[in-house]
Design a protein around this motif. Structure first.
Motif, short mmCIF file in Angstrom:
data_model
loop_
_atom_site.label_atom_id
_atom_site.label_comp_id
_atom_site.label_asym_id
_atom_site.label_seq_id
_atom_site.Cartn_x
_atom_site.Cartn_y
_atom_site.Cartn_z
N ALA A 86 -5.37 -50.07 -69.21
CA ALA A 86 -5.36 -50.64 -67.86
C ALA A 86 -4.81 -49.66 -66.83
CB ALA A 86 -4.54 -51.92 -67.85
N MET A 87 -4.21 -48.58 -67.26
CA MET A 87 -3.64 -47.59 -66.35
C MET A 87 -4.67 -46.58 -65.86
SD MET A 87 -0.11 -46.92 -68.51
CE MET A 87 0.72 -45.92 -67.27
N ILE A 88 -5.86 -46.58 -66.44
CA ILE A 88 -6.88 -45.60 -66.11
C ILE A 88 -7.75 -46.12 -64.96
CG2 ILE A 88 -8.85 -44.27 -66.95
CD1 ILE A 88 -7.67 -44.53 -69.77
N ALA A 89 -7.90 -45.33 -63.92
CA ALA A 89 -8.75 -45.69 -62.79
C ALA A 89 -10.10 -44.99 -62.92
CB ALA A 89 -8.08 -45.28 -61.48
N PRO A 90 -11.17 -45.62 -62.41
CA PRO A 90 -12.49 -44.98 -62.46
C PRO A 90 -12.47 -43.61 -61.79
CG PRO A 90 -12.70 -47.28 -61.81
CD PRO A 90 -11.23 -46.97 -61.82
N GLY A 91 -13.16 -42.67 -62.42
CA GLY A 91 -13.26 -41.33 -61.88
C GLY A 91 -12.17 -40.38 -62.32
N GLN A 92 -11.17 -40.87 -63.00
CA GLN A 92 -10.09 -39.99 -63.43
C GLN A 92 -10.49 -39.13 -64.63
OE1 GLN A 92 -6.65 -42.66 -64.00
NE2 GLN A 92 -5.75 -41.75 -62.16
N VAL A 93 -9.75 -38.05 -64.80
CA VAL A 93 -9.86 -37.21 -65.99
C VAL A 93 -8.59 -37.43 -66.81
CG1 VAL A 93 -10.08 -34.86 -66.89
CG2 VAL A 93 -11.22 -35.49 -64.75
N VAL A 94 -8.75 -37.96 -68.01
CA VAL A 94 -7.58 -38.30 -68.82
C VAL A 94 -7.67 -37.58 -70.16
CG1 VAL A 94 -7.35 -40.55 -67.72
CG2 VAL A 94 -8.61 -40.37 -69.86
N PHE A 95 -6.51 -37.25 -70.71
CA PHE A 95 -6.43 -36.65 -72.04
C PHE A 95 -5.84 -37.69 -72.98
CE2 PHE A 95 -6.61 -32.37 -74.08
CZ PHE A 95 -6.31 -32.77 -75.36
N ILE A 96 -6.56 -38.00 -74.05
CA ILE A 96 -6.07 -38.92 -75.06
C ILE A 96 -5.71 -38.12 -76.30
CG2 ILE A 96 -6.60 -40.90 -76.52
CD1 ILE A 96 -8.42 -41.96 -74.39
N ASP A 97 -4.48 -38.25 -76.72
CA ASP A 97 -3.94 -37.54 -77.86
C ASP A 97 -4.58 -38.04 -79.16
OD1 ASP A 97 -2.28 -35.75 -79.18
OD2 ASP A 97 -0.44 -36.53 -78.30
N LEU A 113 -16.41 -48.35 -68.11
CA LEU A 113 -15.48 -47.45 -67.43
C LEU A 113 -16.14 -46.09 -67.21
CD1 LEU A 113 -12.65 -46.76 -66.33
CD2 LEU A 113 -11.99 -46.15 -68.68
N GLN A 114 -16.12 -45.64 -65.97
CA GLN A 114 -16.67 -44.32 -65.63
C GLN A 114 -15.50 -43.36 -65.42
OE1 GLN A 114 -19.18 -44.24 -62.18
NE2 GLN A 114 -19.85 -42.13 -62.53
N CYS A 115 -15.33 -42.45 -66.35
CA CYS A 115 -14.26 -41.47 -66.26
C CYS A 115 -14.59 -40.33 -67.23
CB CYS A 115 -12.90 -42.09 -66.60
SG CYS A 115 -12.69 -42.54 -68.35
N THR A 116 -13.71 -39.34 -67.27
CA THR A 116 -13.84 -38.25 -68.24
C THR A 116 -12.65 -38.30 -69.17
OG1 THR A 116 -15.04 -36.83 -66.69
CG2 THR A 116 -13.97 -35.75 -68.55
N LEU A 133 -21.08 -44.52 -69.62
CA LEU A 133 -20.68 -43.94 -68.34
C LEU A 133 -19.53 -42.95 -68.48
CD1 LEU A 133 -20.80 -47.16 -66.11
CD2 LEU A 133 -22.62 -45.49 -66.57
N MET A 134 -19.14 -42.68 -69.70
CA MET A 134 -17.96 -41.85 -69.94
C MET A 134 -18.36 -40.46 -70.42
SD MET A 134 -14.71 -42.82 -72.35
CE MET A 134 -14.48 -44.37 -71.47
N GLU A 135 -17.80 -39.45 -69.76
CA GLU A 135 -17.96 -38.08 -70.23
C GLU A 135 -16.84 -37.79 -71.23
OE1 GLU A 135 -19.92 -34.35 -70.21
OE2 GLU A 135 -20.43 -36.15 -69.06
N VAL A 136 -17.21 -37.29 -72.41
CA VAL A 136 -16.22 -37.02 -73.45
C VAL A 136 -16.22 -35.53 -73.76
CG1 VAL A 136 -15.43 -37.51 -75.80
CG2 VAL A 136 -16.52 -39.31 -74.43
N ILE A 137 -15.08 -34.88 -73.61
CA ILE A 137 -14.93 -33.46 -73.91
C ILE A 137 -14.05 -33.33 -75.14
CG2 ILE A 137 -14.07 -31.23 -73.09
CD1 ILE A 137 -14.59 -32.23 -70.22
N LEU A 138 -14.61 -32.78 -76.20
CA LEU A 138 -13.89 -32.63 -77.46
C LEU A 138 -13.41 -31.18 -77.61
CD1 LEU A 138 -12.92 -33.74 -80.20
CD2 LEU A 138 -15.20 -33.24 -81.12
N ILE A 139 -12.10 -31.00 -77.69
CA ILE A 139 -11.51 -29.68 -77.88
C ILE A 139 -11.66 -29.27 -79.34
CG2 ILE A 139 -9.37 -28.34 -77.76
CD1 ILE A 139 -10.35 -29.24 -75.03
N GLY A 140 -12.11 -28.04 -79.58
CA GLY A 140 -12.30 -27.56 -80.94
C GLY A 140 -11.11 -26.78 -81.47
N GLY A 141 -11.18 -26.42 -82.74
CA GLY A 141 -10.12 -25.65 -83.36
C GLY A 141 -9.94 -26.02 -84.81
N ARG A 142 -8.83 -25.59 -85.40
CA ARG A 142 -8.53 -25.92 -86.80
C ARG A 142 -8.05 -27.37 -86.90
NH1 ARG A 142 -3.88 -26.29 -89.62
NH2 ARG A 142 -2.66 -25.49 -87.86
N LEU A 143 -8.57 -28.11 -87.87
CA LEU A 143 -8.21 -29.51 -88.03
C LEU A 143 -6.84 -29.63 -88.69
CD1 LEU A 143 -9.15 -32.46 -87.63
CD2 LEU A 143 -9.96 -32.38 -90.00
#
Length: 251
Positions: A86-97, A113-116, A133-143
């Protein structure tokens, strides 16, 4: 006093007071500080407490593997996730751990929800694959299998290029004195890097994490804008966080 009795006393005092100050306790019991510190080291090696400068704090039960952590606070995590969503507003860029509560947060996000969302958690990314409507950016690296997140130089390089509005951080421990901490040195560094690139850092704190400590500090509490806790979290635990200027959101 026998060693076993001393250790039982130390654990009882830790449960009662929420911390152990070695100097004060040694004077009270008429024992040397070296004896108290040796007992604390032994108890820490058994995972029964966390050593800190001058004494000890409760150890976080959230140091187990991913599957084990899924069984902890099963009812609390979805509630915390809904409040965080509920804290996320439309259009924001958020990082989810990464982590078990973060996966619940991804599940709680509305389909419209439209956000990144930026994440280094494959589990979170998969949960969001069906949000049109959501852009998802996945960071790569060692698992890093403990938390199912990517780490390493390539992850840090990508993180340093993305400024976010909110970072929803998962932690093993949260304490007014020792700050936010986790159980892996490299993971602490990654979380710190993500937080440094965020306008706000919001900690998702299921009940077992409050007022505990883990080996590696991520940052002091001055880095935290808000914590999301369960509605039944004791006010006695939350008061110190409020006095530090941290918003406490009850789920």
């Amino acid at each position: 006093m026998l060693t076993r009795h001393r250790k039982e006393l130390l654990l009882a005092r830790l449960r009662q007071d929420g911390q152990i100050v070695a100097k004060s306790l040694s004077e009270e019991l008429g024992l040397s500080e070296d004896t108290i510190r040796r007992d604390l080291r032994d108890l820490a090696s058994e995972g029964l407490l966390q050593r800190v400068h001058g004494g000890a704090l409760p150890a976080s039960p959230a140091l187990g593997n991913f599957a084990e952590r899924q069984q902890i606070s099963g009812d609390a995590k979805p509630a915390i996730a809904r409040a965080a969503a509920a804290m996320i507003a439309p259009g924001q860029v958020v990082f989810i751990d990464g982590g078990t509560t973060a996966v619940q947060l991804a599940r709680a996000l509305p389909q419209d929800l439209q956000c990144t969302v930026v994440t280094h958690s494959p589990s979170v990314a998969v949960e969001l694959a069906g949000h049109p409507l959501m852009e998802v950016i996945l960071i790569g690296g060692r698992l890093f299998k403990h938390s199912i997140v990517t780490m390493g130089p390539s992850a840090l390089e990508a993180i340093a290029q993305i400024r976010t509005d909110i970072y929803f951080m998962g932690v093993c421990s949260l304490h007014p004195d020792s700050g936010i901490s986790t159980g892996d040195f490299d993971e602490a560094g990654v979380k710190r890097a993500i937080s440094n690139m965020a306008q706000r850092t919001v900690v998702l704190a299921s009940p077992e994490k409050l007022d505990t400590a883990s080996p590696y500090q991520i940052a002091p509490l001055s880095q935290v804008s808000a914590i999301v806790v369960t509605r039944d979290a004791p006010e006695a635990l939350l008061a110190r966080y409020r006095t530090m200027g941290i918003d406490v959101v009850k789920a």
